[in-house]
Design a protein around this motif. Structure first.
Motif, PDB file in Angstrom:
ATOM      1  N   ALA A  21     -66.039 -28.076  -8.645  1.00 19.93           N
ATOM      2  CA  ALA A  21     -65.013 -27.055  -8.833  1.00 19.93           C
ATOM      3  C   ALA A  21     -64.329 -27.257 -10.183  1.00 19.93           C
ATOM      4  O   ALA A  21     -64.362 -28.354 -10.771  1.00 19.93           O
ATOM      5  CB  ALA A  21     -64.001 -27.109  -7.707  1.00 19.93           C
ATOM      6  N   VAL A  75     -62.383 -22.402  -8.879  1.00 18.89           N
ATOM      7  CA  VAL A  75     -61.854 -22.499  -7.525  1.00 18.89           C
ATOM      8  C   VAL A  75     -61.390 -21.116  -7.089  1.00 18.89           C
ATOM      9  O   VAL A  75     -60.562 -20.474  -7.750  1.00 18.89           O
ATOM     10  CB  VAL A  75     -60.696 -23.510  -7.456  1.00 18.89           C
ATOM     11  CG1 VAL A  75     -60.057 -23.491  -6.079  1.00 18.89           C
ATOM     12  CG2 VAL A  75     -61.209 -24.907  -7.784  1.00 18.89           C
ATOM     13  N   TYR A 175     -67.701 -28.712  -2.151  1.00 19.05           N
ATOM     14  CA  TYR A 175     -67.451 -29.281  -3.477  1.00 19.05           C
ATOM     15  C   TYR A 175     -67.323 -30.800  -3.393  1.00 19.05           C
ATOM     16  O   TYR A 175     -66.575 -31.334  -2.574  1.00 19.05           O
ATOM     17  CB  TYR A 175     -66.188 -28.682  -4.080  1.00 19.05           C
ATOM     18  CG  TYR A 175     -66.365 -27.237  -4.512  1.00 19.05           C
ATOM     19  CD1 TYR A 175     -67.119 -26.942  -5.641  1.00 19.05           C
ATOM     20  CD2 TYR A 175     -65.758 -26.200  -3.813  1.00 19.05           C
ATOM     21  CE1 TYR A 175     -67.282 -25.636  -6.048  1.00 19.05           C
ATOM     22  CE2 TYR A 175     -65.933 -24.891  -4.208  1.00 19.05           C
ATOM     23  CZ  TYR A 175     -66.697 -24.599  -5.326  1.00 19.05           C
ATOM     24  OH  TYR A 175     -66.875 -23.313  -5.727  1.00 19.05           O
ATOM     25  N   CYS A 178     -63.975 -32.123  -8.748  1.00 18.25           N
ATOM     26  CA  CYS A 178     -63.188 -31.052  -9.339  1.00 18.25           C
ATOM     27  C   CYS A 178     -62.871 -31.440 -10.782  1.00 18.25           C
ATOM     28  O   CYS A 178     -62.377 -32.540 -11.056  1.00 18.25           O
ATOM     29  CB  CYS A 178     -61.902 -30.828  -8.559  1.00 18.25           C
ATOM     30  SG  CYS A 178     -60.911 -29.466  -9.214  1.00 18.25           S
ATOM     31  N   GLN A 200     -54.955 -29.089  -6.770  1.00 14.87           N
ATOM     32  CA  GLN A 200     -56.208 -29.357  -6.056  1.00 14.87           C
ATOM     33  C   GLN A 200     -55.934 -30.028  -4.722  1.00 14.87           C
ATOM     34  O   GLN A 200     -56.563 -29.684  -3.712  1.00 14.87           O
ATOM     35  CB  GLN A 200     -57.107 -30.231  -6.932  1.00 14.87           C
ATOM     36  CG  GLN A 200     -58.533 -30.402  -6.392  1.00 14.87           C
ATOM     37  CD  GLN A 200     -58.648 -31.493  -5.350  1.00 14.87           C
ATOM     38  OE1 GLN A 200     -57.854 -32.458  -5.382  1.00 14.87           O
ATOM     39  NE2 GLN A 200     -59.573 -31.324  -4.423  1.00 14.87           N
ATOM     40  N   TRP A 214     -64.445 -28.697   0.941  1.00 10.10           N
ATOM     41  CA  TRP A 214     -64.635 -29.923   0.171  1.00 10.10           C
ATOM     42  C   TRP A 214     -65.479 -30.889   0.971  1.00 10.10           C
ATOM     43  O   TRP A 214     -65.377 -30.993   2.192  1.00 10.10           O
ATOM     44  CB  TRP A 214     -63.278 -30.537  -0.182  1.00 10.10           C
ATOM     45  CG  TRP A 214     -62.399 -29.541  -0.897  1.00 10.10           C
ATOM     46  CD1 TRP A 214     -61.516 -28.686  -0.350  1.00 10.10           C
ATOM     47  CD2 TRP A 214     -62.365 -29.303  -2.287  1.00 10.10           C
ATOM     48  NE1 TRP A 214     -60.912 -27.903  -1.290  1.00 10.10           N
ATOM     49  CE2 TRP A 214     -61.417 -28.274  -2.525  1.00 10.10           C
ATOM     50  CE3 TRP A 214     -63.021 -29.862  -3.404  1.00 10.10           C
ATOM     51  CZ2 TRP A 214     -61.117 -27.797  -3.789  1.00 10.10           C
ATOM     52  CZ3 TRP A 214     -62.698 -29.385  -4.657  1.00 10.10           C
ATOM     53  CH2 TRP A 214     -61.769 -28.355  -4.852  1.00 10.10           C
TER      54      TRP A 214
END
Length: 1466
Positions: A21, A75, A175, A178, A200, A214
């Protein structure tokens, strides 16, 4: 079929990649926007690693990670758990925007007789039901490039896999890390990093957002400092980066420098743009621009219209073959450009990466590599170890205890609620910390870093756990990934478990009702199966995935299944075509009209010309509809035309609908020039061309000559007969020689005539072209304004086909422009007749006769026909039919006639070559005279031998004089125009001669015993003895508009039945040197001949001695017996026949007198009566046989009534010379005799001499009258019959003997030696004729004198023209029964044997003495007479011994005492 540039293993790897992300600050976004990109888009072209990475597994073994690709996305927190309508529209646009490129060389796949055109390379294959091309099939199996690419499917598949929503049962789309991106221009970059990190954390752990998902709670955060080189401040950026390394560690941050390009210094430098292909997909996914929305709505509208049009792919069953309709798949270049241009979709004004240099590209690529190797892979490796440790620590627990704990205390499984996926039927939902999910999470991590062996083991373990818990969705996911892991393992330690995939697909589709996951599973499995050459299994899998919920998906999968069928080891072409039809139908329902059109066109290549007419009709109709909606009316016209071209098996209603569609589309096309129309069908080879005026009908009593008509059928034998007659006429006109340039006249040309040469037509005379139209439909057609299309080249110009188009354009004159634009027609050159209305019924074949009237000389080419076409209405017109009447289109059809196949040379026999057919390319010649012939009082029925007088009229109906009139006939003995020297004056008018006799008659008184009247006629007076007769018109020339009438005598054929009699009249123009040297006119009559009389005639030598016959005029005489029988069956109403005269004609003999006892009245014969007449014939006078009169014939007439018919005049003499055809006289001059003596043997000379003894050469003419009652009126018919007496003793008849079939003779390979000529005694016996002359009664006084001697004269006549040796023997005693009946006691006295030699035709008398001893009746016919030719060695007895006995009565006289006279004594 889908063909990836990468391998299947690479394709599957790229389908599941680590997800990263991106969170950017506003300032960082500003920096990247200088390149028209956001940060995620900036990284996307560089996300594939070019070097290998390494990780260590839980067993501390190093695993190599090759060709790894990561996926970087911004995102997005909006819910995206399932495919939304917008996403489906995106996929629709992806497929719509990807079309086959125009202008590319199409590749041809040959399967059997099918050449399938695709868009890449070439492949040759064979279909098993056509031929087994083993070599080609082996090439197919060995070839690596055996598929035709379908880029639209590849684009759909890639976008589909990339847009897969994240799911709870798997972690592949979750994900892993990030990227936190901050610009170096920020006031305090660290604070921005802190804000992004908190953001996040809030998104992942607050529970407010379901997306994005995630992978693990402790997500890897990687800090990126973005520095804009164009803004300077590089030192500050470096200092900030040093601070970051202290804070986050050097493995958790990166300084990315970019925008190094200065436009002033490097304005001309060309920097590649690697973002275009990625941005195109991205922009399709965003679906933000209004243009895309409009396109999608249009596509949806098309889909609705398509659904209303076609509800089933085989709904329209319709029949024709498509031409090369694969060209219809070409896309409009403007539409395609707009759909494929990423600039138009992105809405950007400039190019991408404009501020980046190649060094900046390397910086970005290096950043991705640093992030992956130092951040992402170590993070994944650490999590794999942690998960493995957790799982190992739990292995000590019993599986059953662990399961029970989860059930009672673990509480983690509750029925799924509030989630869009219908998981209620798929089992329970595991909590995030569930051990089963930890195993699945570890398996996904191993899969993402290419540790497929460990991944397979974990998937297999998780699959067992899920199945035991009945968690079907989780189990299906584990099965799917276990199968993929097994396939991707290096070295393939285990086979690909296809049944895992089948179970997963079935579970997704049937149990979980999740078609998205089932589709992903099917796409992966199909590619794996195809890579293993399991095309049949792949096709079955793809077909199973078709359903009604997504037309686009079903269309794409059906198309891929079709390509699987064509790429099998034994290509299944029919299955390919059928599934392409189904795919085309689903494409059409999905609004993908161009793809639908392409599928139908490819399928048409298989179905065309295979006899599957209904399938062809459906495909062509759909192609036409799709082409029309895609604004390709010309292609639509071509497709609709195919439906109407050949025989259709559709119903009349369906055919009417097809016709209306075609007319409507054709009308909208608005063609400038004439286009070819498919209806009605024209049978070009049956086209007939007639040159000249049509035959005039009868005018009153006149009967016109039949000539040639289009109503007559062509007959090859008749054509040969007419050609033979014309050759005779041309030879007679050219001194007996047929010119080398002679060509028979052909007034009517068809497929059977000789059309290799240009036909000759005459100016100002019409040319009639008969065209055969056939309506193949079950609905009527209405044609109007039908006319011929022609091209004319004036005389002196080269024919247009031998010149180029530019050269001939100025010389050739055509009526196409006049017919197209409605201008003044070219009537000054050629007048064209127009048929205003021409209606054709359903399935009717109808002939149209179209006329042209040329006015100038030159070359005329008849090109085709032009007409208006409309659907004819039946019954009362409805409003729709009235509207349809307006739907009239104008077009043309060319007349293309293929000539006969050549078969002369070796090349012609080996190849298929056709000659020219010139029947439609006449040469127009100057005007010619034209004659018409009419017949008056021409009968249709005659008695055999009946003479009838008719009249024939010749009319010159042209503007030029004609001459050289002649006529030839197949029956030259049927008619005569008479001889000018012997023809009497006859009235011209037929009415005045109605009751007159056809013969020349003189009144005479019949006297008993009267002698025949003789006339000497030369054969030259009847000069028309050949098959060609000159017509005796006055002056020999007919001027324009002039007519003349001539008498014509007819004689009924000698044989009963219907006779076809053909006349060919010939005439020439007085102008010489023109192309047409002559013209002919045909006439055919049918005469029904009925039986009349039968005449049998025979001749024998007279036994009366010559010196006793006072009437003899020459040496010897002959008796002629004529038997006449009435064989008429009274069918014609004949009451009786009268024999009124018997005549003869010969060069040597003639009838002298009638010796019939009842000769005082004429002979009447009723039905089946027979009369016998006897005549004496004598040789002609010696002075008539001189050399000057060798060719003259003596006609002798013996009339049996009170009138004499002059047989030597017309018509009796004419029909004699035409009917009997006497043989030519043989000359006996010195030359010929010497020649014959050298060439012939003596035996043959003797045979000829003997044969001539019996030659008679006498022709008998029996003239009769018949009395017929017809309509209460009595008519008198006349006629004559001919009998040719050639030999004495042989009977001749007036009836033609029936020909008997000859027996089959044995085949002889060697000529036999002719046998020597042996003269029969019967022939030699005819050399001498003997006669005994004696008193019938002789009285002798035997009392006074015992011996009675009676003188007897023996007359010997030499009948031959050669000296004959004669031996007479009187010593013979007869022992025949006839001789024994009479007294035989007499003897010859004196010399009893004589040897004599008689000169040719000599008559010798010998006086013999017979001695009798008593009275009685005696037979004197006892001498034996032997004769032989002087040169012959053997003698032969004459036939007189077999003749009737010669009786003599001997009376005895006795003396009375009183002196009375002698009395008679018996």
């Amino acid at each position: 079929m889908a063909q990836c540039v990468q391998s299947v293993q690479e394709f599957v790897q790229d389908s599941f990649v680590p997800m990263v992300a991106v969170l950017c600050s506003e300032e960082a976004e500003r920096v990247t926007r200088k390149n028209n990109l956001n940060f995620a888009e900036l990284l996307r072209p560089f996300c594939r690693l070019t070097s290998e990475g390494h990780i260590r597994d839980p067993n501390n073994q190093v695993q190599v990670v090759k060709n790894l690709r990561i996926c970087v996305n911004n995102v997005v927190t909006s819910p995206n758990t399932a495919f939304s309508p917008a996403q489906r529209r995106v996929l629709n646009e992806v497929v719509l925007s990807c079309q086959p490129q125009e202008g590319t060389a199409t590749n041809v796949i040959t399967a059997g007789d099918c050449d399938l055109n695709f868009s890449d390379h070439s492949l040759k294959a064979s279909a098993p039901w056509y031929s087994a091309w083993k070599e080609t099939l082996s090439e197919v199996s060995a070839s690596k490039h055996y598929t035709a690419t379908t880029p639209w499917f590849e684009a759909y598949r890639e976008n589909f896999l990339q847009s897969m929503p994240a799911s709870e049962h798997e972690f592949l789309n979750h994900y892993l890390a990030c990227l936190l991106v901050v610009s170096s221009t920020e006031t305090v970059p660290v604070e921005q990093f802190l804000k992004l990190s908190q953001e996040q954390h809030r998104i992942q752990h607050s529970g407010d957002y379901t997306n994005p998902k995630w992978f693990i709670p402790n997500t890897l955060k990687y800090y990126v400092l973005l520095h804009d080189m164009s803004e300077g401040g590089e030192q500050r950026a470096d200092s900030v980066y040093e601070d970051m390394k202290q804070r986050y560690g050097h493995q958790g941050c990166y300084l990315l420098k970019m925008n190094s390009r200065t436009f002033s210094a490097e304005e001309d430098e060309q920097i590649p743009d690697p973002w275009s292909q990625y941005l195109h997909r991205n922009n399709l996914q965003t679906v933000n621009s209004a243009a895309v929305e409009n396109n999608i709505s249009a596509a949806e509208g098309d889909s609705e219209a398509s659904n209303s049009l076609e509800s089933h792919p085989l709904q329209l069953d319709t029949a024709s073959s498509s031409g090369s309709l694969h060209t219809l798949s070409a896309v409009n270049p403007e539409l395609k450009k707009g759909a494929r241009d990423p600039e138009s979709l992105a809405g950007g004004a400039g190019s991408h990466g404009a501020s980046l240099t190649l060094n900046d590209h390397d910086h970005i690529r290096q950043f991705i590599q640093e992030f992956t190797f130092r951040g992402l892979l170590p993070h994944i490796e650490k999590n794999i170890r942690q998960l493995n440790d957790q799982l190992v620590s739990r292995k000590g627990l019993s599986r059953s205890l662990f399961t029970a704990t989860k059930k009672w205390f673990g509480g983690g499984k509750v029925p799924e609620k509030g989630i869009s996926e219908p998981k209620s039927t798929c089992g329970l939902l595991y909590p995030p910390e569930a051990p089963e999910l930890q195993i699945r999470k570890m398996a996904d991590l191993c899969f993402l870093v290419q540790h497929y062996e460990l991944a397979y083991s974990c998937y297999h373990t998780a699959k067992k756990d899920f199945l035991s818990d009945q968690a079907m969705l989780y189990a299906a996911g584990a099965l799917e990934m276990a199968a993929v892991s097994a396939f991707l393992q290096a070295g393939a330690p285990r086979p690909y478990p296809a049944h895992y995939m089948d179970t997963a697909i079935q579970t997704y589709r049937d149990v979980c009702k999740n078609m998205v996951l089932a589709e992903r599973c099917a796409l992966l499995s199909a590619e794996i199966l195809k890579s293993q050459v399991k095309y049949s299994d792949a096709a079955t899998l793809l077909i199973k995935m078709t359903s009604e919920d997504s037309d686009l998906r079903s269309a794409l999968l059906l198309e891929q299944a079709a390509h699987c069928f064509i790429n099998m080891r034994n290509p299944m072409v029919r299955k390919f075509a059928f599934h392409m039809i189904l795919a085309g139908h689903r494409f059409s329902k999905a609004g993908q009209r161009r793809h639908a059109l392409r599928c139908y066109c490819q399928a048409m290549q298989v179905y065309k010309e295979r006899g599957w007419s209904l399938a062809e009709d459906h495909i062509n109709f759909t192609i036409g509809r799709q082409s029309f909606t895609l604004s390709h009316p010309e292609n639509a016209v071509t497709a609709f035309r195919q439906i109407l071209t050949n025989d259709s098996r559709q119903t009349a209603t369906q055919q009417g609908a097809f016709l209306r569609e075609y007319l409507y589309v054709y009308k909208l096309c608005g063609f400038v020039s004439f286009q070819s129309l498919p209806l009605p069908c024209i049978h070009s080879s049956a086209t007939r061309v007639y040159f000249g005026h049509e035959r005039r009908l009868a005018e009153g009593e006149k009967q016109a000559a039949t000539h040639v008509s289009l109503d007559q059928e062509y007959d090859q034998d008749l054509a040969a007969m007419w050609c033979h007659l014309e050759e005779q006429l041309v030879a007679a006109a050219n001194r007996g020689i047929v010119p080398a340039t002679f060509q028979p006249t052909q007034c009517c040309l068809n497929s059977q005539t000789d059309n290799l040469r240009f036909p000759l037509a005459v100016a100002e005379e019409p040319i009639i072209v008969e065209v055969t139209f056939r309506n193949p439909l079950k609905v009527p057609l209405a044609l109007s304004n039908l006319s011929l299309l022609w091209r004319f080249t004036a005389e002196g110009a080269t024919p247009s086909e031998e010149k180029t188009t530019e050269e001939s354009a100025g010389e050739a004159v055509t009526n196409e422009e006049a017919l197209t634009e409605g201008t003044t027609p070219k009537d000054d050159v050629v007048t064209t007749e127009i048929i205003l209305e021409f209606l054709m019924g359903p399935e009717e074949t109808k002939l149209a006769r179209l006329r042209l009237l040329p006015h100038s000389t030159g070359q005329l080419n008849i090109v085709g026909v032009v007409y208006n076409l409309a659907a004819a209405s039946s019954g009362e017109p409805t409003p729709s039919q009235q509207a349809l009447e307006v739907m009239v289109v104008r077009g043309r059809q060319d007349l293309k006639i293929q000539g006969p196949r050549l078969n002369q040379t070796k090349e012609d026999k080996m190849l298929v070559r056709h000659g020219q057919d010139r029947r439609l390319d006449p040469i127009i010649t100057p005007p010619m005279p034209l004659m018409e012939v009419f017949f008056l009082q021409f009968p249709t029925a005659l008695l055999c031998g009946e003479i009838r007088k008719a009249y024939v009229e010749f009319c010159n109906v042209s503007g030029g004089a004609l001459c050289g009139l002649r006529v030839a006939s197949t029956h030259p003995d049927f008619f005569t125009f008479g001889s000018q020297t012997t023809t009497p004056l006859t009235p011209v008018s037929p009415t005045s001669a109605e009751n007159c006799s056809a013969y020349k008659t003189t009144a005479t008184t019949r006297q008993p015993g009267s002698v025949a009247s003789e006339t000497l006629v030369s054969a030259k007076d009847f000069s028309q003895l050949s098959g060609v007769m000159e017509i005796p018109i006055e002056g020999g020339t007919l001027q324009p508009g002039e007519s003349t009438q001539l008498p014509l005598w007819l004689r009924g054929p000698d044989q009963e039945g219907v006779h076809e009699i053909n006349f060919l009249f010939y005439y020439e123009s007085t102008t010489k040197g023109i192309k047409i040297s002559h013209r002919v006119l045909r006439h055919t009559v049918f005469i029904c001949a009925s039986r009349s009389l039968s005449v049998q005639a025979s001749a024998c030598r007279s036994s009366v001695p010559p010196h006793h016959s006072v009437d003899e005029k020459g040496s010897g005489g002959t008796l002629v017996f004529v038997d006449v029988e009435n064989i008429n069956t009274s069918e014609a109403g004949v009451r009786e026949f009268h024999i009124i005269q018997v005549s003869s004609s010969s060069r040597h003999w003639c009838l002298h007198k009638c010796i019939n006892p009842a000769n005082d009245k004429d002979c009447k014969l009723t039905s089946r009566e027979r009369a016998k007449l006897c005549f004496r014939a004598t040789r002609c006078k010696p002075h008539q046989a001189t050399s000057a009169a060798v060719e003259k014939y003596t006609f002798a007439d013996l009339n049996l009534g009170n009138e004499r018919i002059i047989s030597s005049s017309t018509p009796c003499g004419d029909f004699f010379f035409r009917g009997c055809r006497p043989p030519q006289p043989q000359r006996v001059d010195g030359t010929s005799s010497r020649t014959s003596s050298t060439n012939k043997s003596p035996a043959s000379d003797i045979s000829n001499i003997v044969r001539k003894c019996n030659e008679l050469d006498l022709n008998i003419i029996v003239i009769w009258k018949a009395y017929v009652v017809e309509d209460n009126k009595q008519l008198i018919l006349e006629g004559q019959l001919h009998v040719a007496l050639q030999t004495i003793g042989k009977e001749a008849s007036s009836l033609t003997p029936k020909e008997e079939a000859q027996e089959m003779a044995l085949l002889k390979f060697k000529a036999e030696v002719p046998a020597p000529v042996a003269l029969l005694s019967a022939e030699l016996s005819q050399l001498i004729k003997t006669n005994l002359h004696y008193p019938e009664t002789y009285t002798h006084p035997f009392v006074q004198e015992s011996l009675c001697v009676v003188p007897v004269t023996l007359t010997l006549s030499n009948c031959s023209s050669a000296p004959v040796d004669v031996l007479i023997d009187l010593r013979h005693k007869s022992s025949s029964p006839e001789s024994l009946e009479v007294h035989s006691s007499f003897t010859w006295v004196g010399q009893t044997q004589y040897k004599l030699q008689l000169k040719p035709l000599e008559v010798l008398c010998l006086t013999l003495r017979a001695c009798f001893l008593q009275a009685g009746v005696y037979n004197l016919n006892t001498p034996r007479v032997f004769a032989k030719l002087a040169e012959q060695g053997a003698m032969c007895e004459t036939s007189q011994q077999a003749a009737s006995p010669a009786l003599i009565i001997i009376n005895s006289a006795r003396v009375q005492p009183q002196g009375d006279v002698l009395g008679l004594l018996d």
